[in-house]
Motif scaffolding. Structure first.
Motif, mmCIF file in Angstrom:
data_model
loop_
_atom_site.group_PDB
_atom_site.id
_atom_site.type_symbol
_atom_site.label_atom_id
_atom_site.label_comp_id
_atom_site.label_asym_id
_atom_site.label_seq_id
_atom_site.Cartn_x
_atom_site.Cartn_y
_atom_site.Cartn_z
ATOM 1 N N GLU A 234 0.833 -1.194 0.000
ATOM 2 C CA GLU A 234 0.000 0.000 0.000
ATOM 3 C C GLU A 234 0.872 1.249 0.000
ATOM 4 O O GLU A 234 1.886 1.323 0.705
ATOM 5 C CB GLU A 234 -0.912 -0.007 1.226
ATOM 6 N N ARG A 245 2.027 -2.056 4.667
ATOM 7 C CA ARG A 245 0.840 -2.896 4.516
ATOM 8 C C ARG A 245 0.959 -3.616 3.176
ATOM 9 O O ARG A 245 1.104 -2.981 2.136
ATOM 10 C CB ARG A 245 -0.439 -2.057 4.555
ATOM 11 N N LEU A 247 -0.309 -7.093 0.606
ATOM 12 C CA LEU A 247 -1.363 -8.034 0.246
ATOM 13 C C LEU A 247 -0.812 -8.997 -0.785
ATOM 14 O O LEU A 247 -0.204 -8.575 -1.771
ATOM 15 C CB LEU A 247 -2.579 -7.289 -0.318
ATOM 16 N N CYS A 248 -1.003 -10.307 -0.563
ATOM 17 C CA CYS A 248 -0.513 -11.339 -1.474
ATOM 18 C C CYS A 248 -1.695 -12.147 -1.993
ATOM 19 O O CYS A 248 -2.449 -12.726 -1.202
ATOM 20 C CB CYS A 248 0.476 -12.271 -0.771
ATOM 21 N N THR A 308 -5.915 -15.319 -0.350
ATOM 22 C CA THR A 308 -5.392 -13.961 -0.167
ATOM 23 C C THR A 308 -4.726 -13.863 1.196
ATOM 24 O O THR A 308 -5.335 -14.187 2.214
ATOM 25 C CB THR A 308 -6.510 -12.917 -0.276
ATOM 26 N N LYS A 310 -2.606 -11.373 3.929
ATOM 27 C CA LYS A 310 -2.370 -9.980 4.306
ATOM 28 C C LYS A 310 -1.481 -9.955 5.537
ATOM 29 O O LYS A 310 -1.476 -10.898 6.340
ATOM 30 C CB LYS A 310 -3.688 -9.260 4.576
ATOM 31 N N LEU A 341 2.297 -12.960 7.743
ATOM 32 C CA LEU A 341 1.178 -13.066 6.817
ATOM 33 C C LEU A 341 0.158 -14.064 7.341
ATOM 34 O O LEU A 341 0.514 -15.175 7.761
ATOM 35 C CB LEU A 341 1.654 -13.496 5.433
ATOM 36 N N SER A 344 -6.644 -13.920 4.690
ATOM 37 C CA SER A 344 -7.815 -13.060 4.771
ATOM 38 C C SER A 344 -9.055 -13.897 4.490
ATOM 39 O O SER A 344 -9.102 -14.658 3.514
ATOM 40 C CB SER A 344 -7.702 -11.927 3.750
ATOM 41 N N GLU A 352 -9.513 -11.764 9.570
ATOM 42 C CA GLU A 352 -8.359 -12.534 9.152
ATOM 43 C C GLU A 352 -8.188 -13.749 10.047
ATOM 44 O O GLU A 352 -8.623 -13.769 11.203
ATOM 45 C CB GLU A 352 -7.100 -11.665 9.198
#
Length: 396
Positions: A234, A245, A247-248, A308, A310, A341, A344, A352
């Motif tokens: 982000e 932050r 996200l994968c 996902t 996070k 990680l 999500s 999460e």
């Protein structure tokens, strides 16, 4: 020239010819004997009773739980074809056994019930990164080598070439297994696998699609750019939003894999394919490109959600005046690169899963720990961690 000298020259010539012929014949005899002895030895090992052989190899596999003695398992798999086939049946995947044995284990999901403890050593001068398996929980200076990566800086992007060889890390090597590519700002990354992680994987249109091991006669492994994960950081230009932050999105893993009884695609072997079956590179770019019998487990369909991940939100420690995460003693140095990680849940409420799938943190000047578990593999975890090393112009 006298007649006597002519006779002497002829004798010398015939003598040299006969000696050469004798040496060549004797060399052939010795060589044939060596080949015969090797064939006898090979047949002796290969023709052992299967029941006895299986029992012996099972005892060896069960007795070697750690990696220092586990090299005996790999050595047994290299004796002959029959031994190798039995060993491939006996040695379970990391998901079941929790052990990394053969190179293919690095492309398979980790164990479900524990984190595989590894560490990464960075070399600033050569721009290389080496992944090692922890042999003990005390010291990180002696481990089992797993993977290597080399940073390649380009004008508009950065590539991290990932290889099975500690010395050679290039796309032209037979040990090349994938890469990580960033955008110009270092905020978005794509993880590419050299081979499809599942039977439905589609190759990305990229100029770097090529054959690996072109100097070999056969077989050759067709390598492409199969995207298996997308990583995004982000934007945080002024640093007002706290830590990074990220996200994968794991393209090759369904979201259901983290549920009880859920399955993730598991690659069973590196598949060598003869180049004759691939007439041109256009075949790889076809929408119908498929590789059969390549993996097990359900594949995410267009209707299914992909997994996902996070980063777990840290908490602010008033006494220390810093952001903190519980790494259970695996991280000792504060760094913006540290992260955990979690999955999500994707229910729209921002919830999460509490189970940490991957954690990465600093323990020394150029030493970092990397712990991962199911449903991601060592290769995927390593590529995600490499994204944390890259310079991020707009993230802090």
């Amino acid at each position: 020239m006298s007649f006597k000298s002519m006779i002497q020259d002829m004798k010398d010539e015939f003598g040299s010819i006969s000696r050469k012929g004798f040496r060549s014949r004797s060399h052939r005899v010795v060589q044939d004997c060596t080949v015969t002895i090797d064939a006898l030895r090979q047949s002796c090992w290969a023709n052992m009773p299967p029941e006895l052989l299986r029992d012996v190899l099972m005892r060896i596999e069960e007795s070697d739980s750690d990696w220092r003695p586990r090299k005996n398992v790999v050595a047994c798999a290299g004796v002959c074809r029959s031994w190798r086939e039995i060993m491939k049946e006996i040695v379970k995947t990391p998901e079941v056994s929790g052990k990394l044995t053969f190179p293919i284990s690095l492309k398979q999901p980790g164990p479900r019930d524990k984190l595989v403890q590894c560490f990464i050593r960075r070399n600033r001068s050569s721009q290389t990164y080496h992944l090692f398996l922890n042999l003990n929980e005390v010291a990180n200076d002696d481990g089992k080598f797993l993977l290597a990566a080399r940073k390649c800086k380009r004008p508009t992007y950065t590539d991290y070439i990932i290889s099975l060889n500690a010395e050679v890390a290039s796309r032209g090597s037979s040990t090349y297994i994938g890469k990580l590519r960033s955008n110009f700002l270092g905020t978005k990354f794509t993880v590419y696998d050299a081979q499809p992680s599942n039977a439905g994987a589609k190759v990305s249109k990229c100029r770097s699609t090529r054959f690996v091991g072109m100097k070999q006669v056969s077989p050759r492994i067709p390598t492409g750019n199969y995207p298996v994960a997308h990583i995004s950081y982000e934007l945080n230009v002024l640093g007002a939003r706290g830590p990074r932050r990220m996200l994968c999105i794991m393209d090759a893993i369904p979201a259901s894999s983290i549920e009880p009884g859920g399955l993730a695609p598991t690659q069973t072997e590196f598949v060598p394919v003869n180049v004759d079956s691939f007439p041109s590179l256009h075949f790889f770019r076809s929408k119908s490109t498929r590789v059969d019998n390549f993996s097990s487990g359900p594949l995410p369909s267009p209707k299914d959600e992909v997994l996902t991940l996070k980063n777990k939100a840290p908490r602010w420690h008033e006494q220390l005046q810093c952001w903190c995460l519980n790494f259970n003693g695996r991280v000792t140095v504060a760094s913006v690169k540290n992260f955990q990680l979690v999955a999500s849940l994707g229910d729209g409420a921002g919830q999460e899963n509490e189970n940490v799938i991957l954690q990465f943190g600093k323990v020394g000047e150029d030493l970092f720990t990397m712990d991962y578990q199911y449903p991601i593999s060592a290769f995927q975890a390593f590529a995600i961690c490499l994204s944390s090393f890259d310079t991020k112009i707009a993230c802090e």
